[in-house]
Design an enzyme around this catalytic site. Structure first.
Site, PDB file in Angstrom:
ATOM      1  N   ASP A 208      -1.889  10.424  -3.241  1.00 38.91           N
ATOM      2  CA  ASP A 208      -2.091  10.168  -3.621  1.00 38.91           C
ATOM      3  C   ASP A 208      -1.744  10.594  -5.445  1.00 38.91           C
ATOM      4  OD1 ASP A 208      -2.350   9.093  -1.343  1.00 38.91           O
ATOM      5  OD2 ASP A 208      -2.756   6.854  -2.651  1.00 38.91           O
TER       6      ASP A 208
ATOM      7  N   ALA B 158       1.240   5.286  -2.523  1.00 37.81           N
ATOM      8  CA  ALA B 158       0.926   4.920  -3.688  1.00 37.81           C
ATOM      9  C   ALA B 158       2.459   5.100  -4.606  1.00 37.81           C
ATOM     10  CB  ALA B 158       0.382   6.555  -4.037  1.00 37.81           C
ATOM     11  N   GLY B 159       3.182   5.495  -3.459  1.00 36.10           N
ATOM     12  CA  GLY B 159       4.244   5.144  -4.134  1.00 36.10           C
ATOM     13  C   GLY B 159       5.180   3.503  -4.602  1.00 36.10           C
TER      14      GLY B 159
ATOM     15  N   CYS C 299      -2.036   9.297   7.675  1.00 41.83           N
ATOM     16  CA  CYS C 299      -1.042   7.667   7.502  1.00 41.83           C
ATOM     17  C   CYS C 299       0.221   7.825   7.479  1.00 41.83           C
ATOM     18  CB  CYS C 299      -2.131   8.505   5.936  1.00 41.83           C
ATOM     19  SG  CYS C 299      -2.459   6.918   4.767  1.00 41.83           S
TER      20      CYS C 299
ATOM     21  N   ARG D 100       0.896  -1.035   0.427  1.00 45.36           N
ATOM     22  CA  ARG D 100       0.122   0.254   0.151  1.00 45.36           C
ATOM     23  C   ARG D 100       0.975   1.242  -0.411  1.00 45.36           C
ATOM     24  NH1 ARG D 100       1.302   2.116   4.160  1.00 45.36           N
ATOM     25  NH2 ARG D 100       0.466   3.959   3.328  1.00 45.36           N
TER      26      ARG D 100
HETATM   27  C1  RUB Z   1      -1.707   5.990   1.599  1.00 47.05           C
HETATM   28  C2  RUB Z   1      -1.796   7.127   1.744  1.00 47.05           C
HETATM   29  C3  RUB Z   1      -0.349   7.864   1.433  1.00 47.05           C
HETATM   30  C4  RUB Z   1      -0.453   7.715  -0.285  1.00 47.05           C
HETATM   31  C5  RUB Z   1       1.282   8.774  -1.011  1.00 47.05           C
HETATM   32  O1  RUB Z   1      -3.135   5.637   1.220  1.00 47.05           O
HETATM   33  O2  RUB Z   1      -2.385   8.208   1.174  1.00 47.05           O
HETATM   34  O3  RUB Z   1      -0.649   9.006   1.402  1.00 47.05           O
HETATM   35  O4  RUB Z   1      -0.437   7.205  -0.678  1.00 47.05           O
HETATM   36  O5  RUB Z   1       2.188   7.233   0.115  1.00 47.05           O
HETATM   37  P1  RUB Z   1      -3.680   4.224   1.524  1.00 47.05           P
HETATM   38  P2  RUB Z   1       3.761   6.947  -0.369  1.00 47.05           P
HETATM   39  O6  RUB Z   1      -2.438   3.449   2.841  1.00 47.05           O
HETATM   40  O7  RUB Z   1      -4.619   3.663   1.804  1.00 47.05           O
HETATM   41  O8  RUB Z   1      -2.496   3.272  -0.251  1.00 47.05           O
HETATM   42  O9  RUB Z   1       4.022   8.828  -0.175  1.00 47.05           O
HETATM   43  O10 RUB Z   1       4.364   6.089   0.810  1.00 47.05           O
HETATM   44  O11 RUB Z   1       3.580   6.972  -1.662  1.00 47.05           O
END
Ligand code: RUB
EC number: 5.3.1.29
Length: 308
Positions: A193, A19-20, A124, A17
């Protein structure tokens, strides 16, 4: 194909989980699939690769990092299977390497916005947001962090573990304590996201509440986002779909007991308008949200070309 389907399922169930992470997992799954793919014609190769791409893209609807990763990693301009295969392997490897480097750059750039003694609030679990906080900490700045629980999936627990393992002074709060706590905060840092062409931020449900409370308290609000979190299709009028997840994540249906008629809504993301965002920190620099179009044009130009 089985491995690719396994990755797709892990993304759907949120075992993978953020986005990255889902972007790089999808790029890796596509690369491995294409590497082993055996076909009797170029047409069959194209059909199978396109099918694999759509399986990965359909796993979660909100994070644009997923289609962007699949498009960037899986792009080819070839007439033979071997040519197309080698281009996809190169493009996927490059995407994964760039995504790793992007986090380091975001950390370096964003850490300049944190001063010794600052208190940060995050929401989150975002690797990009945490890259900034951890880089500032490594530079010797004393940073305190308030991390929200982030119901219903409680990704805040992943955040507090990561921060406390790094030796950072970390306090967990429930989501409803955001406004109360904001008076102690210097800067809010969250991930992304999707970022739309008009600079709106789509991120974990509740992000817009942090932004509103920060705005009211005149606290800086920063989003940490790799350039592949910007959404090219919003330039052509598309809206970002907000994922509605299983109500059981909020409360298992068998616990509703004598209230079987009660409905449960479980939107996973919300939208923060650009006027509540001070800065978006990308690997290519720190920009005001109004510059979203420029980032889309310069970093995701493939989509613009495709759409003519
Ligand atoms: C995760 C979320 C994060 C972004 C960015 O949602 O909202 O803030 O995805 O994360 P979920 P990153 O838990 O539903 O996937 O910076 O790690 O890409």
């Amino acid at each position: 194909m089985q491995q690719l389907l396994d990755t797709a399922e892990k993304i759907r169930s949120m075992e993978i989980r953020g986005a990255g992470r889902i972007a790089t997992a999808a790029a890796k799954a596509l690369r491995d699939y294409v590497e082993m793919l055996e076909t009797s014609s170029f047409e069959e190769f194209v059909a199978k690769v396109e099918k694999a791409k759509s399986i990965l893209i359909e796993t979660r609807p909100t994070a644009v990092s997923l289609p962007n990763a699949v498009m960037l990693a899986g792009s080819y301009d070839a007439e033979t299977v071997e040519e197309a295969r080698s281009q996809i392997l190169d493009n996927a490897t490059e995407f994964i390497r760039n995504a790793d480097n992007a986090l380091d750059n975001i950390g370096e750039i964003g850490a300049k916005r944190l001063r010794d003694g600052d208190t940060v609030m995050t929401h989150c679990n975002s690797h990009a947001a945490l890259a900034i906080i951890k880089t500032a900490h490594k530079q010797g700045k004393r940073i305190k962090v308030y991390a929200t629980e982030s119901r219903p999936r409680r990704q805040g627990f992943i955040t507090i573990k990561e921060l406390s393992d790094a030796g950072i002074d970390t306090t967990l709060i429930v989501d409803s304590a955001v406004r109360y706590t904001m008076k102690n905060v210097d800067t809010v840092i969250v991930g992304a996201d999707s970022i739309t062409v008009n600079g709106a931020l789509v991120n974990k449900i509740g992000t817009s509440q942090l932004a509103l409370a920060a705005h009211e308290a005149r606290v800086n609000f920063i989003s940490a986002a790799e350039t592949y979190k910007f959404s090219p299709s919003t330039l052509f009028g598309d809206l970002v779909e907000i994922e509605e997840r299983d109500p059981d994540e909020v409360i298992p249906s068998d616990k509703l007991g004598d209230m079987p008629d009660v409905k449960i809504s479980n939107p996973a993301f919300d939208v923060t308008p650009s006027e509540y965002i001070d800065l978006i920190v990308t690997e290519a620099g720190a920009f005001p949200p109004e510059m979203a179009y420029v980032i889309i044009k310069e970093h995701l130009g493939w989509e613009l070309k495709k759409m003519g």
